[in-house]
Structures are given as C-alpha cells and as structure tokens.
Design a protein around this motif. Sequence first.
Motif, PDB file in Angstrom:
ATOM      1  N   UNK A  93       0.615  -0.955  -0.013  1.00  0.00           N
ATOM      2  CA  UNK A  93       0.021  -0.213   0.414  1.00  0.00           C
ATOM      3  C   UNK A  93       1.126   1.152   0.434  1.00  0.00           C
ATOM      4  N   UNK A  94      -0.002   2.431   0.276  1.00  0.00           N
ATOM      5  CA  UNK A  94       0.943   3.566   0.115  1.00  0.00           C
ATOM      6  C   UNK A  94       2.111   3.108   1.230  1.00  0.00           C
ATOM      7  N   UNK A  95       1.254   3.132   2.825  1.00  0.00           N
ATOM      8  CA  UNK A  95       2.074   3.147   3.655  1.00  0.00           C
ATOM      9  C   UNK A  95       2.487   1.867   3.787  1.00  0.00           C
ATOM     10  N   UNK A  96       3.637   1.883   3.836  1.00  0.00           N
ATOM     11  CA  UNK A  96       4.514  -0.195   4.475  1.00  0.00           C
ATOM     12  C   UNK A  96       5.292   0.306   4.561  1.00  0.00           C
ATOM     13  N   UNK A  97       6.018  -1.054   5.622  1.00  0.00           N
ATOM     14  CA  UNK A  97       7.819  -0.555   5.886  1.00  0.00           C
ATOM     15  C   UNK A  97       8.245  -1.953   5.692  1.00  0.00           C
ATOM     16  N   UNK A  98       9.194  -1.516   5.748  1.00  0.00           N
ATOM     17  CA  UNK A  98      10.084  -3.101   5.001  1.00  0.00           C
ATOM     18  C   UNK A  98      10.879  -3.602   6.185  1.00  0.00           C
ATOM     19  N   UNK A  99      11.240  -4.223   7.093  1.00  0.00           N
ATOM     20  CA  UNK A  99      12.520  -4.720   7.491  1.00  0.00           C
ATOM     21  C   UNK A  99      13.193  -6.081   7.473  1.00  0.00           C
ATOM     22  N   UNK A 100      14.236  -5.807   7.798  1.00  0.00           N
ATOM     23  CA  UNK A 100      15.552  -6.964   6.989  1.00  0.00           C
ATOM     24  C   UNK A 100      15.953  -7.491   8.781  1.00  0.00           C
ATOM     25  N   UNK A 101      15.324  -9.061   8.753  1.00  0.00           N
ATOM     26  CA  UNK A 101      15.711  -9.239  10.471  1.00  0.00           C
ATOM     27  C   UNK A 101      16.348 -10.309  10.516  1.00  0.00           C
ATOM     28  N   UNK A 102      17.766 -10.836  10.839  1.00  0.00           N
ATOM     29  CA  UNK A 102      18.425 -11.686  11.407  1.00  0.00           C
ATOM     30  C   UNK A 102      19.091 -12.171  10.073  1.00  0.00           C
ATOM     31  N   UNK A 103      18.934 -10.533   9.134  1.00  0.00           N
ATOM     32  CA  UNK A 103      19.890 -10.633   7.966  1.00  0.00           C
ATOM     33  C   UNK A 103      19.795 -10.638   7.277  1.00  0.00           C
ATOM     34  N   UNK A 104      18.150 -12.118   6.885  1.00  0.00           N
ATOM     35  CA  UNK A 104      18.087 -12.404   5.435  1.00  0.00           C
ATOM     36  C   UNK A 104      16.342 -12.845   5.621  1.00  0.00           C
ATOM     37  N   UNK A 105      15.832 -12.236   6.873  1.00  0.00           N
ATOM     38  CA  UNK A 105      14.210 -12.559   6.510  1.00  0.00           C
ATOM     39  C   UNK A 105      13.888 -11.254   6.483  1.00  0.00           C
ATOM     40  N   UNK A 106      12.861 -10.883   4.941  1.00  0.00           N
ATOM     41  CA  UNK A 106      12.554  -9.835   4.898  1.00  0.00           C
ATOM     42  C   UNK A 106      11.370  -9.819   5.221  1.00  0.00           C
ATOM     43  N   UNK A 107      10.613  -8.582   6.618  1.00  0.00           N
ATOM     44  CA  UNK A 107       9.860  -8.675   6.999  1.00  0.00           C
ATOM     45  C   UNK A 107       8.843  -7.128   6.108  1.00  0.00           C
ATOM     46  N   UNK A 108       7.339  -7.209   6.049  1.00  0.00           N
ATOM     47  CA  UNK A 108       7.184  -6.162   5.076  1.00  0.00           C
ATOM     48  C   UNK A 108       5.223  -5.996   6.124  1.00  0.00           C
ATOM     49  N   UNK A 109       5.102  -4.768   6.229  1.00  0.00           N
ATOM     50  CA  UNK A 109       4.169  -4.091   6.550  1.00  0.00           C
ATOM     51  C   UNK A 109       3.356  -3.512   6.556  1.00  0.00           C
ATOM     52  N   UNK A 125       4.784 -15.850   2.833  1.00  0.00           N
ATOM     53  CA  UNK A 125       3.290 -16.193   3.994  1.00  0.00           C
ATOM     54  C   UNK A 125       3.167 -14.996   4.630  1.00  0.00           C
ATOM     55  N   UNK A 126       1.908 -14.991   5.131  1.00  0.00           N
ATOM     56  CA  UNK A 126       1.441 -14.773   5.756  1.00  0.00           C
ATOM     57  C   UNK A 126       1.600 -14.692   7.349  1.00  0.00           C
ATOM     58  N   UNK A 127       1.629 -13.626   7.945  1.00  0.00           N
ATOM     59  CA  UNK A 127       2.116 -13.920   9.165  1.00  0.00           C
ATOM     60  C   UNK A 127       1.483 -13.391  10.575  1.00  0.00           C
ATOM     61  N   UNK A 128       0.854 -12.010   9.478  1.00  0.00           N
ATOM     62  CA  UNK A 128      -0.428 -11.523  10.736  1.00  0.00           C
ATOM     63  C   UNK A 128      -1.225 -10.871   9.339  1.00  0.00           C
ATOM     64  N   UNK A 129      -2.701 -11.616   9.767  1.00  0.00           N
ATOM     65  CA  UNK A 129      -3.524 -10.451   9.304  1.00  0.00           C
ATOM     66  C   UNK A 129      -4.433  -9.431   9.369  1.00  0.00           C
ATOM     67  N   UNK A 130      -3.416  -7.993   8.894  1.00  0.00           N
ATOM     68  CA  UNK A 130      -3.502  -7.042   9.344  1.00  0.00           C
ATOM     69  C   UNK A 130      -4.922  -6.302   9.701  1.00  0.00           C
ATOM     70  N   UNK A 131      -6.182  -6.813   8.564  1.00  0.00           N
ATOM     71  CA  UNK A 131      -7.964  -6.862   8.933  1.00  0.00           C
ATOM     72  C   UNK A 131      -7.928  -6.996   9.567  1.00  0.00           C
ATOM     73  N   UNK A 132      -7.369  -7.996  11.005  1.00  0.00           N
ATOM     74  CA  UNK A 132      -7.696  -8.467  12.145  1.00  0.00           C
ATOM     75  C   UNK A 132      -7.571  -7.718  13.437  1.00  0.00           C
ATOM     76  N   UNK A 133      -6.462  -6.820  12.939  1.00  0.00           N
ATOM     77  CA  UNK A 133      -5.515  -6.170  13.962  1.00  0.00           C
ATOM     78  C   UNK A 133      -5.770  -4.763  14.170  1.00  0.00           C
TER      79      UNK A 133
END
Length: 297
Positions: A93-109, A125-133
């Motif tokens: 989306x317009x507002x998103x954040x990227x984080x690299x964890x453990x130097x290898x796993x890419x997270x998009x929030x 892979x979906x870790x957390x469904x944002x529509x429920x939080x």
Amino acid sequence: DFYNYPRSIGILDDGNIIVQIDTTVQIFDPNTCKIIKTIPYFDSYFTTEIKFFGNKIVTVQLDESTYTPKNIIIYNTTDDSHVEVPIPTDMIQDDYNLFLVNDCDLYLISMDGIFVYKEGTSMWQVVVDGSLTSLYLPYIGISSFEVKNNEEFYLLCYIDTTVDLLKYHYDDNVPAIPDKELSIYSLQDNPAIRQAIVAFQRTHPDVKVAFNTMLSNYENSPVEDYIRALNTSLLAGEGEDILVLDGLPYESYQEKGVLADLTDILKPMIDSGELLPNVMQSFEKAGTYTYAPTRIQ
C-alpha cells in the motif's frame, strides 16, 4: 544544488557511512569523509527511499512506466551482490514498512498485515492478517519492529497521537481465520470504515470483516465499470453485505428496494440522541431509513 540533497543516511555494521543523494547511493569513510564507492545500481527515480540493515540496503523498485511497486531489492554492500524479491502490487500500500531480520528474513508491514519472505523460499507468507488487528487503523505509523524466536512480533507504533507497543504471537487455540465473514463494498478506501472494522472485530473476534475497495491509487479504470458490475450482482441477489454508498447511485438502489430497511436499528439511536435527529432527518424517506452517514464533518 537543490536536487542534490540527502534522502537518507545511515551507518553500516562495518562503520562506514552510507548516504542516498538523489539518484546515487554512496559509501563514505567516517575518518576521511571521502567516498569509498558509489553504488550505481540504485536510480532513485525508480526506487523508493533506501533503508539500512547491517551491511545491507533494502528498497522498493518501481515499474518505470506505471511507477507502481515492482520488486524489493536487497543489496549487500560487502560483496556488491543483490537479490530482487518480486512483490504482488495488491500486497503493498501507500504506507508500508520494510525490515530485514536476522540479516536474511525480509518483513513487509502494511495495513494488510505482516508478511515475511524467508531466504531460500520463493513466496511470501502471511504472519498476521492486518484486517483482524490494529494494523488496519487508518492513522498508524510503524517506528520499529522486532521478532523473538520467530513466534513473537513486536511493533512500536504511532496511533493518532499516542505511542503504542503492539505484540502478536502464535496461539494454537485461536483459529487463523474466523468462521464467519461480513463483507463491505466501497469504491475507495474509507478511514472511518476501517476504524469501525477494528472496533467491531475487537468485540466480535469470531467474525472477519472483508473490506473490498474497488479503486486503488495505482488504477485508472473507469468508475462506471465497477458500478455496472455491482448493479449486476445486486440485481442477482448477490454482492457484499454492506455498501459504502459514496459515489454510488444510492437513490436508485433505494427506489428499487435493494437497500435493507434499517429503521428498527436507527430509530432507537435517533430517539436516544446517539444519532443527531437534525442530521438524520435528511436520510429519512417515507418514515424509513435505508442508509446513514459514516461520519459528520
């Protein structure tokens, strides 16, 4: 030069300083302040602002013709290698954040949730469904993100005017997807509706609210096409449970009996003053109510 201003700056794990200046990314020696090398791979006309994690750079590459998100680039400043991670446009989306964890796993929030692209895999892979939080709230900013043991996720967030620490963790006793679903149709995103969805699901965890918006910020399709398709589904007795009527021919829907009679729900709220009578009188027709405002300016 007005255009040669730093877009971002950081310190790599090796102590060197990295700076994104308009169309180039350069690495500086912290002692001499001289340029060690210029990374020509990044063209800021087609990439977003870069982020730094350890000795790696992460940025989103844009499509050169549509300027829509295309790939996420992870660049290793140590050996100048890089990988391109494809990303579906409906996941960002317009507002998103990227984080690299453990130097290898890419997270998009984003408001759609927390997603992870693990090294060595080929899909998100979906870790957390944002529509429920609370991630679904319209005015939320992610400041930092941490992962503990790959099963606990912490986010430091700005929600409206407050700072909150959100924690998500796996629970085997909670179903990943609620058993019931309530669907909402809207031509465009609506902050008031998203706030209502979060509030509703806090008290109804067994219901998933699907907020279906037709027009994205990256789309130029005629509105008439979507209204025509909606009309077809409504006349067939199908479609979403709730309609956000902004931009829709609501008077026609009302005349054709498409909209449900909400009088038994709204009238007690009007009588008690919960809904302003002087406002609601504009929505009354022949003693009945079939729609109501989501907010009042």
